[in-house]
Design a protein around this motif. Structure first.
Motif, PDB file in Angstrom:
ATOM      1  N   PRO A 140       5.704  18.010  13.554  1.00  0.00           N
ATOM      2  CA  PRO A 140       6.989  18.580  13.977  1.00  0.00           C
ATOM      3  C   PRO A 140       8.126  18.155  13.059  1.00  0.00           C
ATOM      4  O   PRO A 140       8.289  16.981  12.755  1.00  0.00           O
ATOM      5  N   GLY A 141       8.886  19.137  12.588  1.00  0.00           N
ATOM      6  CA  GLY A 141      10.027  18.874  11.727  1.00  0.00           C
ATOM      7  C   GLY A 141       9.661  18.528  10.293  1.00  0.00           C
ATOM      8  O   GLY A 141      10.544  18.229   9.479  1.00  0.00           O
ATOM      9  N   TRP A 142       8.369  18.589   9.941  1.00  0.00           N
ATOM     10  CA  TRP A 142       7.909  18.155   8.623  1.00  0.00           C
ATOM     11  C   TRP A 142       8.567  18.968   7.507  1.00  0.00           C
ATOM     12  O   TRP A 142       9.109  18.406   6.551  1.00  0.00           O
ATOM     13  N   ARG A 143       8.534  20.268   7.651  1.00  0.00           N
ATOM     14  CA  ARG A 143       9.128  21.127   6.615  1.00  0.00           C
ATOM     15  C   ARG A 143      10.618  20.842   6.452  1.00  0.00           C
ATOM     16  O   ARG A 143      11.120  20.711   5.326  1.00  0.00           O
ATOM     17  N   GLN A 144      11.337  20.714   7.570  1.00  0.00           N
ATOM     18  CA  GLN A 144      12.775  20.491   7.507  1.00  0.00           C
ATOM     19  C   GLN A 144      13.105  19.171   6.808  1.00  0.00           C
ATOM     20  O   GLN A 144      14.066  19.082   6.033  1.00  0.00           O
ATOM     21  N   ILE A 145      12.298  18.147   7.083  1.00  0.00           N
ATOM     22  CA  ILE A 145      12.527  16.839   6.451  1.00  0.00           C
ATOM     23  C   ILE A 145      12.314  16.938   4.945  1.00  0.00           C
ATOM     24  O   ILE A 145      13.116  16.418   4.151  1.00  0.00           O
ATOM     25  N   MET A 146      11.246  17.614   4.525  1.00  0.00           N
ATOM     26  CA  MET A 146      10.968  17.726   3.100  1.00  0.00           C
ATOM     27  C   MET A 146      12.013  18.592   2.385  1.00  0.00           C
ATOM     28  O   MET A 146      12.412  18.300   1.252  1.00  0.00           O
ATOM     29  N   GLU A 147      12.483  19.633   3.036  1.00  0.00           N
ATOM     30  CA  GLU A 147      13.519  20.471   2.423  1.00  0.00           C
ATOM     31  C   GLU A 147      14.837  19.706   2.303  1.00  0.00           C
ATOM     32  O   GLU A 147      15.561  19.839   1.298  1.00  0.00           O
ATOM     33  N   LYS A 148      15.141  18.895   3.302  1.00  0.00           N
ATOM     34  CA  LYS A 148      16.355  18.075   3.230  1.00  0.00           C
ATOM     35  C   LYS A 148      16.245  17.067   2.094  1.00  0.00           C
ATOM     36  O   LYS A 148      17.204  16.855   1.327  1.00  0.00           O
ATOM     37  N   TYR A 149      15.076  16.444   1.956  1.00  0.00           N
ATOM     38  CA  TYR A 149      14.882  15.477   0.883  1.00  0.00           C
ATOM     39  C   TYR A 149      14.999  16.163  -0.483  1.00  0.00           C
ATOM     40  O   TYR A 149      15.623  15.623  -1.408  1.00  0.00           O
ATOM     41  N   ASP A 150      14.410  17.336  -0.609  1.00  0.00           N
ATOM     42  CA  ASP A 150      14.492  18.093  -1.847  1.00  0.00           C
ATOM     43  C   ASP A 150      15.954  18.312  -2.242  1.00  0.00           C
ATOM     44  O   ASP A 150      16.343  18.101  -3.396  1.00  0.00           O
ATOM     45  N   THR A 151      16.775  18.721  -1.285  1.00  0.00           N
ATOM     46  CA  THR A 151      18.191  18.980  -1.553  1.00  0.00           C
ATOM     47  C   THR A 151      18.917  17.710  -1.985  1.00  0.00           C
ATOM     48  O   THR A 151      19.680  17.708  -2.959  1.00  0.00           O
ATOM     49  N   GLN A 152      18.668  16.617  -1.279  1.00  0.00           N
ATOM     50  CA  GLN A 152      19.367  15.373  -1.587  1.00  0.00           C
ATOM     51  C   GLN A 152      18.897  14.777  -2.918  1.00  0.00           C
ATOM     52  O   GLN A 152      19.702  14.256  -3.699  1.00  0.00           O
ATOM     53  N   ALA A 153      17.597  14.840  -3.182  1.00  0.00           N
ATOM     54  CA  ALA A 153      17.076  14.285  -4.429  1.00  0.00           C
ATOM     55  C   ALA A 153      17.599  15.056  -5.632  1.00  0.00           C
ATOM     56  O   ALA A 153      17.887  14.455  -6.686  1.00  0.00           O
TER      57      ALA A 153
END
Length: 335
Positions: free
Chosen positions: A140-153
Motif C-alpha cells: 500500500p502506497g508503494w508507488r506514491q512513495i517511490m514517485e515522491k522520492y524520485d521527485t525529491q532526489a
C-alpha cells in the motif's frame, strides 16, 4: 578507507561548496552530500518499502520483470558490470523506476521513456497441501512513495549539478536547460545484495567494476561497508579503497557524461561492490541528461594544448549502447 569531502547543501557558503566539489571532481569523482532536504524519516521509509518489494516471492517478482524500456525487476546476474572479469553477472537484484511518462505523451515511444512497471495492488491466493490461504502481497502506497522520492532526489541532483556548473566556470543553471535536466532520463534503482562473499580473484562480485553512464549518481546506502572505488583505473595493480557509509548522506559520484563534458578533467571513477557475507540494501538515483542532449567538450575545459579528447555524442545513442554492453537477457530466467 577512502576519505571523501562532505558538501552541505544547506550552507550559504557557496564558495566553499564549489571549492570542495571541484577538489573532489579532480581527485576521485566521489563526495558526500548532507542536509540535502530529504528527511531521514522519509529516507527510512523508502528503504523499508524497498525491502518489502525484494521480500516478495520470486514468482511474483518475475511478473514485474524488466521490460524493453528498462523498467521493472532485475534478478540476480541480470547485469554484468565488468563482463571481462566476471564469471557470472552481478550478485544483486534490482528494480528500475524511471520518470513516469503517460501513454499519450508525445515522447512515449522514445527509448527509456514510458509508463513504469508497478507492483500489483491485488491479493494473491496461494494453495498448499494443508489449507488455502489468502496472502496479501500488497504494498500500500508503494508507488506514491517511490514517485515522491524520485521527485525529491531529482531536485537534489539539480542542486548538486548547479555547484558542479560553477566549478566548471559555467552559469549555475547550465545543466537546467530543457534538453539536459529539463526532461531528463533520470532513473531510480532499488538494489538488494544477498549475503554472498565476493572473491575478486575468482571473478565473483556484488557488482563488478564500472563507471556510471550519465551526469551524476546519488547513492543512499545502509550501514554495510562494501562499496569500493579505484581512483586510478590505469594503475597496475589497481588500488581499491572502501567508501564508508554515512547515515543520512548521499554518496555522489560523477558519470561518464560529465567526464566527456569536462574534456576528461573531471573523472568518472571506477567503483564496485564487494560482498562480505552481509545483506545490503542501497538506492541509486542516476541523474541523466535528456534524449536529445548533445554532449560536447566544454570550451572552459579546452585550450590550444588541450583540445577536445571526445567526439560529440547524443545521450540517447550512448545510453542505448552502454545498456547493450552490460545487461543480460533474462527472459528465460527460471526462479
Amino acid at each position: 578507507m577512502s576519505k571523501l569531502n562532505c558538501i552541505d547543501l544547506s550552507s550559504a557558503d557557496i564558495r566553499t561548496n564549489v571549492s570542495l566539489v571541484k577538489q573532489s571532481c579532480l581527485d576521485c569523482g566521489f563526495f558526500y552530500v548532507i542536509n540535502h532536504g530529504i528527511s531521514p524519516e522519509f529516507m527510512d521509509e523508502v528503504f523499508t518499502q524497498s525491502k518489502k518489494l525484494f521480500d516478495l516471492p520470486m514468482t511474483e517478482k518475475m511478473k514485474l520483470l524488466r521490460n524493453e524500456k528498462h523498467r521493472g525487476y532485475t534478478p540476480l546476474f541480470d547485469q554484468a558490470s565488468d563482463p571481462k572479469n566476471q564469471v557470472h553477472g552481478d550478485y544483486k537484484e534490482g528494480y528500475f523506476i524511471g520518470r513516469e511518462v503517460p501513454e499519450d505523451d508525445p515522447d512515449v515511444d522514445k527509448p527509456f521513456f514510458g509508463p513504469n512497471v508497478w507492483p500489483d495492488s491485488g491479493t494473491f491466493i496461494c494453495h498448499n497441501t494443508e489449507m488455502y490461504c489468502s496472502m496479501k502481497y500488497l504494498l500500500p502506497g508503494w508507488r506514491q512513495i517511490m514517485e515522491k522520492y524520485d521527485t525529491q532526489a531529482l531536485e537534489v541532483g539539480r542542486a548538486v549539478a548547479r555547484i558542479i556548473a560553477l566549478a566548471l566556470q559555467l552559469d549555475a543553471n547550465f545543466f537546467d536547460k530543457p534538453h539536459i535536466l529539463g526532461k531528463p532520463l533520470s532513473l531510480l534503482r532499488l538494489l538488494h545484495y544477498g549475503a554472498q562473499v565476493s572473491d575478486p580473484s575468482k571473478g565473483i562480485f556484488g557488482a563488478g567494476a564500472h563507471s556510471d553512464f550519465g551526469l551524476i549518481t546519488l547513492l543512499a546506502t545502509d550501514d554495510v561497508v562494501s562499496l569500493q572505488i579505484c581512483k586510478d583505473k590505469d594503475a597496475i595493480p589497481q588500488r581499491w579503497e572502501y567508501v564508508p557509509p554515512m547515515k543520512g548522506a548521499f554518496v555522489v559520484n560523477l558519470g561518464d557524461m560529465l567526464e566527456r563534458w569536462s574534456n576528461g578533467v573531471y573523472k568518472s571513477t571506477l567503483h564496485r561492490v564487494i560482498g562480505n557475507g552481509e545483506e545490503r540494501y542501497s538506492i541509486a538515483y542516476f541523474v541523466d541528461p535528456g534524449h536529445d542532449c548533445l554532449v560536447e567538450c566544454l570550451p572552459t575545459c579546452q585550450s590550444e594544448t588541450d583540445p577536445p579528447k571526445y567526439a560529440p555524442v547524443r545521450y540517447e545513442a550512448y545510453l542505448g549502447q552502454r545498456y547493450m554492453d552490460t545487461l543480460v537477457d533474462v527472459s528465460s530466467y527460471k526462479p
